[in-house]
Design an enzyme around this catalytic site. Structure first.
Site, PDB file in Angstrom:
ATOM      1  N   GLU A  48       6.486  -5.942  -5.559  1.00  0.00           N
ATOM      2  CA  GLU A  48       5.157  -5.325  -5.654  1.00  0.00           C
ATOM      3  C   GLU A  48       5.349  -3.877  -5.199  1.00  0.00           C
ATOM      4  O   GLU A  48       5.533  -3.610  -4.015  1.00  0.00           O
ATOM      5  CB  GLU A  48       4.181  -6.077  -4.740  1.00  0.00           C
ATOM      6  CG  GLU A  48       2.787  -5.503  -4.718  1.00  0.00           C
ATOM      7  CD  GLU A  48       1.929  -6.149  -3.615  1.00  0.00           C
ATOM      8  OE1 GLU A  48       2.064  -7.359  -3.358  1.00  0.00           O
ATOM      9  OE2 GLU A  48       1.132  -5.403  -3.008  1.00  0.00           O
ATOM     10  N   ARG A  52       1.214   3.718  -2.797  1.00  0.00           N
ATOM     11  CA  ARG A  52       0.996   4.516  -1.586  1.00  0.00           C
ATOM     12  C   ARG A  52       1.799   5.798  -1.644  1.00  0.00           C
ATOM     13  O   ARG A  52       1.746   6.607  -0.733  1.00  0.00           O
ATOM     14  CB  ARG A  52       1.421   3.722  -0.343  1.00  0.00           C
ATOM     15  CG  ARG A  52       0.579   2.499  -0.117  1.00  0.00           C
ATOM     16  CD  ARG A  52       1.098   1.667   1.047  1.00  0.00           C
ATOM     17  NE  ARG A  52       0.796   0.287   0.800  1.00  0.00           N
ATOM     18  CZ  ARG A  52       1.199  -0.729   1.550  1.00  0.00           C
ATOM     19  NH1 ARG A  52       1.933  -0.496   2.619  1.00  0.00           N
ATOM     20  NH2 ARG A  52       0.876  -1.961   1.246  1.00  0.00           N
ATOM     21  N   LYS A 136      -5.271 -12.179  -2.811  1.00  0.00           N
ATOM     22  CA  LYS A 136      -4.484 -11.674  -1.682  1.00  0.00           C
ATOM     23  C   LYS A 136      -5.318 -11.862  -0.416  1.00  0.00           C
ATOM     24  O   LYS A 136      -6.541 -11.666  -0.437  1.00  0.00           O
ATOM     25  CB  LYS A 136      -4.183 -10.194  -1.920  1.00  0.00           C
ATOM     26  CG  LYS A 136      -3.486  -9.502  -0.767  1.00  0.00           C
ATOM     27  CD  LYS A 136      -2.925  -8.156  -1.217  1.00  0.00           C
ATOM     28  CE  LYS A 136      -2.506  -7.337  -0.001  1.00  0.00           C
ATOM     29  NZ  LYS A 136      -1.217  -6.672  -0.188  1.00  0.00           N
TER      30      LYS A 136
HETATM   31  C1  3PG Z   1       0.610  -5.116   2.330  1.00  0.00           C
HETATM   32  O1  3PG Z   1       0.483  -4.168   1.582  1.00  0.00           O
HETATM   33  O2  3PG Z   1       0.379  -6.244   1.945  1.00  0.00           O
HETATM   34  C2  3PG Z   1       1.019  -4.896   3.750  1.00  0.00           C
HETATM   35  O3  3PG Z   1       1.364  -3.588   3.968  1.00  0.00           O
HETATM   36  C3  3PG Z   1       2.139  -5.762   4.163  1.00  0.00           C
HETATM   37  O4  3PG Z   1       2.086  -5.847   5.540  1.00  0.00           O
HETATM   38  P1  3PG Z   1       3.403  -5.954   6.446  1.00  0.00           P
HETATM   39  O5  3PG Z   1       3.962  -4.552   6.514  1.00  0.00           O
HETATM   40  O6  3PG Z   1       2.903  -6.438   7.774  1.00  0.00           O
HETATM   41  O7  3PG Z   1       4.369  -6.886   5.773  1.00  0.00           O
END
Ligand code: 3PG
Length: 219
Positions: A48, A52, A136
Site C-alpha cells: 500500500e 503522503r 480499514k
Molecule cells: C497507516 O497508514 O495505516 C498507519 O500509518 C500505519 O501505522 P503504523 O505506522 O503504526 O504501522
C-alpha cells in the site's frame, strides 16, 4: 451498487492470503522497485503506497510496470483527485484512513477496489449500505483493537476489518487469528530508516518474518 465491484480480480482473496499489507512511505522513486522486490522475496506480495509523499503516484507506476507479481495499491488517499491519480498510475486498490464518500463513490462507479476507514457503527452502516464489506480500522490500537473489532463484527455479521496503526511484529499474530480481520497493515517492516542506505535486506527479512507469522496464525 453490486458487491462484485468491491472485489475486482479477487482482491479480498488476495488480501486475505497475503495477510499482512506493508504500508509504504517512499520519498524517492528509485526506491520503489527495490522495495517491491524485497517484499516479494520476503513473501509479502502486496504494498500500500501512501499518498503522503509527492513521489507516491510515480512509485506506484514503477512497481506496477516493473514488478507485475506484486499487488500494488494506494494508501492515505483522502480525496477523489488522489484516487484518480493512483488508478491512472496502475493502483489496483485504494485505501483511505477515513470515510470520504465522494472517494468511495468514485471508486465504486469506476469498479476500483476501495477500502475506506470504517471504525464507528455509523461509518460501517454507511459503507454497508453501499455494499462495502471490508473497512480499514485505523488507528487500531487507539480505537479499541481486537475487542472493538470483534464487538462490531458480532453486530455487522460478515463485515471484516483491516486494522492498521500500532500493529507490530509482536502483536500481528493476535490480529490475524481473529476471524473478523481479513488482513493487517503496518509500517514496521518498511520503516524509512531500514533502507535509507539503499540496502533492502532488512526489509526483506522483516517481510519474511511477517509472512511466517501469517502462516502460523492462519495455517
Ligand atoms: C497507516 O497508514 O495505516 C498507519 O500509518 C500505519 O501505522 P503504523 O505506522 O503504526 O504501522
Amino acid at each position: 451498487m453490486k458487491t462484485e465491484y468491491m472485489n475486482q480480480n479477487g482482491f479480498y482473496e488476495d488480501l486475505s492470503a497475503t495477510g499482512v499489507i506493508p504500508v509504504v512511505v517512499l520519498e524517492r522513486v528509485e526506491d520503489a522497485v527495490p522495495m517491491a522486490r524485497a517484499l516479494l522475496d520476503g513473501g509479502l506480495p502486496a504494498a500500500e503506497v501512501t499518498f503522503r509523499t509527492a513521489a507516491a503516484a510515480d512509485c506506484i507506476r514503477e512497481m506496477v510496470e516493473k514488478c507485475p507479481d506484486i499487488l500494488v495499491g494506494a494508501g492515505t488517499v483522502v480525496n477523489v483527485e488522489q484516487a484518480k491519480r493512483a488508478v491512472e498510475a496502475g493502483a489496483k486498490f485504494i485505501v483511505s484512513p477515513g470515510c470520504d464518500l465522494e472517494t468511495v463513490d468514485w471508486c465504486l462507479e469506476h469498479e476500483v477496489n476501495v477500502m475506506p476507514g470504517g471504525v464507528t457503527p455509523t461509518e460501517i452502516m454507511t459503507l454497508i449500505a453501499r455494499d462495502v464489506h471490508v473497512t480499514k480500522f485505523f488507528p487500531a490500537n487507539l480505537y479499541g483493537g481486537i475487542p472493538a473489532m470483534s464487538a462490531l463484527a458480532s453486530v455487522f455479521v460478515g463485515h471484516r476489518f483491516m486494522p492498521t496503526g500500532g500493529v507490530s511484529a509482536q502483536n500481528v499474530g493476535d490480529y490475524l487469528s481473529n476471524p473478523a480481520i481479513i488482513a493487517a497493515g503496518g509500517t514496521w517492516m518498511v520503516k524509512p530508516d531500514l533502507f535509507a542506505d539503499g540496502d533492502f535486506s532488512r526489509v526483506q527479512a522483516l517481510a519474511a518474518e511477517a509472512a511466517e507469522t501469517v502462516r502460523a496464525a492462519r495455517g
